[in-house]
Design an enzyme around this catalytic site. Structure first.
Site, short mmCIF file in Angstrom:
data_model
loop_
_atom_site.label_atom_id
_atom_site.label_comp_id
_atom_site.label_asym_id
_atom_site.label_seq_id
_atom_site.Cartn_x
_atom_site.Cartn_y
_atom_site.Cartn_z
N ASP A 1 0.87 -1.18 0.00
CA ASP A 1 0.00 0.00 0.00
C ASP A 1 0.90 1.22 0.00
O ASP A 1 1.54 1.54 1.00
CB ASP A 1 -0.89 -0.01 1.23
CG ASP A 1 -1.79 1.21 1.33
OD1 ASP A 1 -1.70 2.11 0.46
OD2 ASP A 1 -2.59 1.28 2.29
N TYR B 1 -8.84 14.10 -7.99
CA TYR B 1 -7.92 13.40 -8.89
C TYR B 1 -7.02 14.40 -9.61
O TYR B 1 -5.80 14.24 -9.66
CB TYR B 1 -8.71 12.56 -9.90
CG TYR B 1 -7.85 11.82 -10.89
CD1 TYR B 1 -7.25 10.63 -10.54
CD2 TYR B 1 -7.66 12.31 -12.18
CE1 TYR B 1 -6.46 9.94 -11.44
CE2 TYR B 1 -6.87 11.64 -13.10
CZ TYR B 1 -6.27 10.44 -12.72
OH TYR B 1 -5.48 9.77 -13.63
N LYS C 1 -2.91 14.80 -9.33
CA LYS C 1 -2.02 14.62 -10.48
C LYS C 1 -1.22 15.88 -10.77
O LYS C 1 -0.08 15.82 -11.25
CB LYS C 1 -2.82 14.19 -11.69
CG LYS C 1 -3.39 12.78 -11.58
CD LYS C 1 -2.29 11.74 -11.40
CE LYS C 1 -2.81 10.32 -11.37
NZ LYS C 1 -1.73 9.31 -11.24
#
Length: 210
Positions: A63, A154, A158
């Site tokens: 993880d 998201y 990024k």
């Protein structure tokens, strides 16, 4: 073509999609690949497919948002292969929400995996990569360059990956370290298959941004 002969490469997100394809291609070109992912059975299947095709691969459940898990996979890589030549940070998650409805827990989790996870992997790998004069390849996105509606977390993650990569490249360039970010558009992978969209989504603006 054996561009990765005698090279050891760690690939996150190797259970499927871009990560799986990356691991398989590197192995096909002579690389020894450490395949990591939270999906144990799937990442083991990737490593098995590489081995069946004549390549060298090691599967590790990891993880990337957990510092202890990251440290373990780096230690196992060095113990098994003695070095690390490249790190490919491809693991990531996405979810679509109306921004005004986005729950803080979901925002936090997406950043934990996509951005903090990438940072933790880079941080742990850098001493080994400087020793081998190796490189980092981080998976960013076109959403880092232009807003992706209904995916604020998201896109933010990024964009952070892109900036993080640039910082690492500048900071370690004189020491022989290299870091690059890739910014692909939408690609058909298990992560993007059958997405769950929020009510009232405007598909026109989503498709224009994708």
């Amino acid at each position: 073509m054996q561009r990765f002969e005698d090279k050891v490469v760690l690939v996150t997100g190797a259970a499927n999609g871009i990560g799986q394809a990356t691991a398989e291609r590197i192995a096909a070109e002579g690389g020894q690949v450490v395949c990591t992912d939270v999906q144990t059975e799937a990442v083991e299947a990737t490593a098995k497919a590489i081995q069946t095709a004549g390549g060298k691969a090691l599967a590790k459940t990891s993880d990337i948002s957990d510092p202890d898990s990251v440290a373990e996979v780096l230690a196992d890589t060095i113990e098994k292969f003695g070095k690390l030549d490249s790190l490919c940070n491809i693991a990531g998650i996405v979810h679509y929400d109306n921004t005004h409805d986005l729950e803080i827990a979901r925002w936090t989790r997406i950043l934990e995996v996509n951005l903090t996870g990438t940072f933790l992997m880079c941080q742990a790998a850098l001493p080994h990569l400087l020793e081998s004069q190796g490189c980092i390849v981080n998976m960013s996105s076109t959403s880092a360059l232009a807003g992706l509606p209904y995916a604020a977390a998201y896109g933010a993650s990024k964009a952070g990956v892109l900036s993080l990569t640039q910082a690492i490249a500048i900071e370690y360039g004189k020491q022989g370290g290299r870091a690059n970010a890739i910014c692909p558009g939408s690609i058909k992978t298990p992560m993007t298959k059958d997405p769950s969209f929020p009510d009232g989504i405007d598909m026109e603006i989503l498709m224009r941004a994708s």
